[in-house]
Design a protein around this motif. Structure first.
Motif, PDB file in Angstrom:
ATOM      1  N   GLY A 160       1.027  -1.222  -0.121  1.00 28.23           N
ATOM      2  CA  GLY A 160       0.000  -0.030   0.000  1.00 28.23           C
ATOM      3  C   GLY A 160       0.872   1.142  -0.030  1.00 28.23           C
ATOM      4  N   ARG A 161       1.892   1.289   0.828  1.00 29.73           N
ATOM      5  CA  ARG A 161       2.669   2.354   0.894  1.00 29.73           C
ATOM      6  C   ARG A 161       3.454   2.747  -0.618  1.00 29.73           C
ATOM      7  NH1 ARG A 161       4.514   0.579   5.740  1.00 29.73           N
ATOM      8  NH2 ARG A 161       6.541  -0.102   5.071  1.00 29.73           N
ATOM      9  N   ALA A 162       3.810   1.651  -1.182  1.00 26.44           N
ATOM     10  CA  ALA A 162       4.418   1.750  -2.621  1.00 26.44           C
ATOM     11  C   ALA A 162       3.224   2.279  -3.542  1.00 26.44           C
ATOM     12  CB  ALA A 162       4.970   0.390  -3.163  1.00 26.44           C
ATOM     13  N   TRP A 163       2.087   1.717  -3.419  1.00 22.98           N
ATOM     14  CA  TRP A 163       0.872   2.185  -4.347  1.00 22.98           C
ATOM     15  C   TRP A 163       0.830   3.726  -4.002  1.00 22.98           C
ATOM     16  CZ3 TRP A 163      -2.754   1.181  -7.882  1.00 22.98           C
ATOM     17  CH2 TRP A 163      -3.834   1.726  -7.970  1.00 22.98           C
ATOM     18  N   PHE A 164       0.809   4.222  -2.746  1.00 24.25           N
ATOM     19  CA  PHE A 164       0.409   5.722  -2.711  1.00 24.25           C
ATOM     20  C   PHE A 164       1.685   6.386  -2.932  1.00 24.25           C
ATOM     21  CE2 PHE A 164      -2.671   4.015   0.389  1.00 24.25           C
ATOM     22  CZ  PHE A 164      -4.114   4.679  -0.409  1.00 24.25           C
ATOM     23  N   ALA A 165       3.148   5.860  -2.599  1.00 22.22           N
ATOM     24  CA  ALA A 165       4.051   6.854  -2.908  1.00 22.22           C
ATOM     25  C   ALA A 165       4.425   6.973  -4.393  1.00 22.22           C
ATOM     26  CB  ALA A 165       5.267   6.170  -2.232  1.00 22.22           C
ATOM     27  N   GLN A 166       4.047   5.870  -5.077  1.00 22.68           N
ATOM     28  CA  GLN A 166       4.491   6.005  -6.642  1.00 22.68           C
ATOM     29  C   GLN A 166       3.419   6.589  -7.431  1.00 22.68           C
ATOM     30  OE1 GLN A 166       7.390   4.995  -7.476  1.00 22.68           O
ATOM     31  NE2 GLN A 166       8.274   3.653  -6.058  1.00 22.68           N
ATOM     32  N   HIS A 167       2.321   6.873  -6.896  1.00 25.51           N
ATOM     33  CA  HIS A 167       1.098   7.419  -7.917  1.00 25.51           C
ATOM     34  C   HIS A 167       0.940   8.796  -7.649  1.00 25.51           C
ATOM     35  CE1 HIS A 167      -0.288   3.283  -8.878  1.00 25.51           C
ATOM     36  NE2 HIS A 167      -0.544   3.879 -10.071  1.00 25.51           N
ATOM     37  N   GLY A 168       2.243   9.759  -8.180  1.00 20.33           N
ATOM     38  CA  GLY A 168       2.065  11.085  -8.164  1.00 20.33           C
ATOM     39  C   GLY A 168       1.328  11.267  -9.860  1.00 20.33           C
ATOM     40  N   ILE A 169       1.815  12.518 -10.242  1.00 22.33           N
ATOM     41  CA  ILE A 169       1.370  12.897 -11.556  1.00 22.33           C
ATOM     42  C   ILE A 169       2.480  12.566 -12.615  1.00 22.33           C
ATOM     43  CG2 ILE A 169       0.374  14.768 -13.281  1.00 22.33           C
ATOM     44  CD1 ILE A 169      -1.470  13.839 -10.910  1.00 22.33           C
ATOM     45  N   PRO A 170       2.271  11.559 -13.538  1.00 25.97           N
ATOM     46  CA  PRO A 170       3.403  11.098 -14.301  1.00 25.97           C
ATOM     47  C   PRO A 170       3.393  12.235 -15.609  1.00 25.97           C
ATOM     48  CG  PRO A 170       1.181   9.940 -14.800  1.00 25.97           C
ATOM     49  CD  PRO A 170       0.983  10.773 -13.616  1.00 25.97           C
ATOM     50  N   ASP A 171       4.523  12.058 -16.306  1.00 25.78           N
ATOM     51  CA  ASP A 171       4.539  13.186 -17.130  1.00 25.78           C
ATOM     52  C   ASP A 171       4.437  12.601 -18.665  1.00 25.78           C
ATOM     53  OD1 ASP A 171       5.269  15.473 -18.476  1.00 25.78           O
ATOM     54  OD2 ASP A 171       7.785  14.914 -18.388  1.00 25.78           O
ATOM     55  N   TYR A 172       3.206  11.914 -18.914  1.00 26.00           N
ATOM     56  CA  TYR A 172       2.945  11.520 -20.227  1.00 26.00           C
ATOM     57  C   TYR A 172       1.855  12.495 -20.810  1.00 26.00           C
ATOM     58  CZ  TYR A 172       4.450   7.234 -17.722  1.00 26.00           C
ATOM     59  OH  TYR A 172       5.186   6.185 -16.746  1.00 26.00           O
ATOM     60  N   PRO A 173       1.838  12.206 -22.156  1.00 21.36           N
ATOM     61  CA  PRO A 173       0.683  12.873 -22.891  1.00 21.36           C
ATOM     62  C   PRO A 173      -0.554  12.053 -22.486  1.00 21.36           C
ATOM     63  CG  PRO A 173       1.960  11.494 -24.544  1.00 21.36           C
ATOM     64  CD  PRO A 173       2.802  11.588 -23.170  1.00 21.36           C
ATOM     65  N   GLN A 174      -1.632  12.852 -22.598  1.00 24.07           N
ATOM     66  CA  GLN A 174      -3.214  12.347 -22.045  1.00 24.07           C
ATOM     67  C   GLN A 174      -3.394  11.120 -23.037  1.00 24.07           C
ATOM     68  OE1 GLN A 174      -5.862  15.042 -21.077  1.00 24.07           O
ATOM     69  NE2 GLN A 174      -4.705  16.073 -19.529  1.00 24.07           N
TER      70      GLN A 174
END
Ligand code: SF4
Lengths: 108, 444
Positions: free
Chosen positions: B44-58
């Motif tokens: 769960g910690r990895a799930w929350f920590a790694q889901h920021g805002i990525p830098d991909y085209p929509q």
């Protein structure tokens, strides 16, 4: 006999991205029974080729104590390497046999 | 860390089927990041920590950046033109998004299937044949004094299953937690879950059915030959002791994992442990539950069941839903080469399906929705990057015991939600296929 499955590292590295290095490394490291490894002259980190009638993949190996992993068994976290080995026949169930199937091990 | 910090109480982790709804999140709104997730396990910690805002085209079409509108148009055209389109995935998105996927399958007369078909699909087949004696995890926590895990490794796949629901947690009639419970683990290898068990049964690979049948015989008072040990890997004395404990417990639970469904025997294995559970109800209260993997795979089963009558592997080509695992399930429609277009939602079959199925996926137009780039979004003709459920979007998910849980959003994402994209595709497909004008809920 191989058992692809989930592991904690596979789970945490998956969050970092399935194209990330860590995920790819975790999912291409197979656990083998230590006695089997000794018999094949393998050490931790050595490369082996796993082969089924469907396909093959090259992974690194890591030893596990015989009490934890019986002889003749291999554990591999789910991922691209395990997919290569899986046959697609589901015998009318929708589910390919994804655990406990036979693989041939070749020392590289 | 910025100054713009928000605390969210009782947020929900949707990484695994435990769907823990007691998360205490610290959110850095400037950085758009969750900096702390109290109560979460390592996954769960990895799930929350790694889901920021990525830098991909929509959105991308043919690997090139495109507007969301153009990508929706392209996706709708592909689906409307296909002769045998398939929709797959859905276990990592909200029920609200899943609903639209079913509507699209209906409009395009395609197949709809979820990751259930490659995890507990066989259990779904077994439920239809044998039935399910079931319970919520709340009941398990408060009442169960005998817990058995069969073919699963929750310590690594569902780390809080032990502490929150079933083993160490203290309940109304289990005030001493683990001391009030007997815990049994059945597996072919000694997994990291083994230390929690009072009794570990090492079953021979591929012999789960035989083991369950032997237990059924003993429960019914039949005599067994000691040679059962050569068949199952477990001695008769151990089996007799186990049956004795099972019959004499107050409230027993059998949690079963993919060690049963993914191996030879599949639905027969699940059916065997469900039948064993039914037998035990002549003596005591006993329930069985599959331990479900992804955050909302249970929701996917529920939504498909309400809307089509079947949990997975559904086909609409005749204008009404038909269920046939092996025919309409995704590994089959791909490996046989039937599918001529695919809409994949929140799943990565290009990385975990059998090779032959992946090869076909690479040969047909694919539309993919995911929160990150994956092998599947990489091979897709049209790819959308979407907001993460439970972090950037609210909605409903079902815990593995079929209890619906409402999500709380932690911070906004610039990416659209799965529900928004699927609503837009549904509207456009409806116009192209001339389906019935179903009123659509407005997405905020
Ligand atoms: S057990 Fe599952 S749902 Fe609960 S915190 Fe861990 S990963 Fe999240």
């Amino acid at each position: 006999m191989i058992i692809p499955g989930r592991s904690q590292k596979q789970g945490t590295s998956l969050n970092a991205g399935k194209l990330g290095e860590e995920y790819l490394e975790v999912t291409s490291t197979a656990e083998l029974n230590q006695d089997d490894m000794k018999r094949l002259g393998l050490e931790d980190g050595d490369r082996i080729r796993l082969r089924t009638t469907t396909g093959e993949s090259v992974v690194r190996c890591k030893g596990r104590k015989p009490e934890d992993l019986p002889a003749g068994m291999i554990f591999l976290p789910y991922g691209p390497s395990s997919s290569q080995l899986m046959a697609s026949d589901t015998a009318g169930s929708g589910m390919p046999i994804s655990k406990n199937f036979e693989v041939e091990v070749e020392v590289l | 860390m910025g100054d713009n910090i928000k605390i969210i109480e009782n947020a929900t982790c949707t990484f695994c089927g435990c769907v823990c709804d007691d998360m205490h999140l610290t959110v850095d709104l400037d950085e758009k990041k969750i900096t702390k997730a109290k109560n979460a396990c390592v996954l769960g910690r990895a799930w929350f920590a790694q889901h920021g805002i990525p830098d991909y085209p929509q959105a991308t079409i043919g690997g090139k950046e495109a507007s969301v509108e153009d990508a929706v148009e392209e996706a709708a055209q592909i689906l409307a033109e296909a002769k045998f389109p398939i929709i797959y995935g859905l276990s990592d998105t909200t029920c609200e998004a899943q609903r639209h996927a079913v509507a699209i399958a209906d409009l395009i007369h395609g197949c709809i299937d979820t990751t259930t078909s490659v995890c507990h699909g066989p259990s779904g087949i077994a439920f239809q044949g044998v039935g399910e004696s079931t319970a919520t995890l709340g009941e398990v926590k408060n009442r169960a004094d005998f817990i058995m895990y069969w073919g699963g490794n929750p310590a690594e796949s569902h780390p809080r299953h032990f502490t929150r629901y079933a083993v160490t947690t203290k309940g109304l009639y289990t005030p001493n937690g683990k001391k009030d419970r007997t815990v049994v683990l059945v597996d072919v290898r000694k997994t990291p879950s083994a230390p929690v068990a009072d009794i570990f049964l090492s079953v021979k690979p591929g012999r789960d059915f035989e083991l369950a049948w032997a237990l059924r015989a003993l429960v019914k008072g039949r005599k067994l030959d000691p040679s059962i040990e050569q068949v199952t890997g477990v001695s008769l004395a151990t089996l007799e002791d186990l049956v004795d404990r099972m019959k004499n417990c107050r409230y027993g639970v059998l949690f079963f994992g993919m060690g049963l469904t993914m191996t030879r025997g599949r639905h027969f294995n699940s059916g065997a442990v469900l039948a064993l559970t039914t037998d035990l109800n002549e003596f005591t209260h006993f329930v069985a539950k599959p331990v479900r993997g992804h955050g909302n795979v249970t929701g996917a089963d529920n939504v498909l069941s309400w809307q089509t009558g079947y949990p997975f592997g559904v086909n609409f080509s005749r204008g009404f839903p038909r269920f046939n695992p092996g025919e309409f399930t995704t590994v089959d429609t791909l490996a046989r080469g039937d599918a001529d277009a695919a809409l994949i939602i929140a799943s990565d079959p290009a990385s975990n399906f059998p090779r032959k199925a992946i090869e076909h996926l690479g040969a047909i137009p694919v539309i993919a929705l995911d929160t990150k780039q994956t092998q599947t979004t990489n091979l897709a003709r049209v790819a959308f990057i979407t907001a993460t459920y439970g972090i950037n979007t609210a909605g409903t998910v079902y815990r593995m015991d079929d209890v619906p849980i409402t999500l709380r959003k932690a911070f906004d994402s610039p990416y659209p939600t799965d529900e928004e994209i699927l609503t837009a595709i549904r509207r456009r497909v409806q116009a192209l296929c001339g389906g019935p004008a179903v009123p659509l809920r407005k997405v905020s």
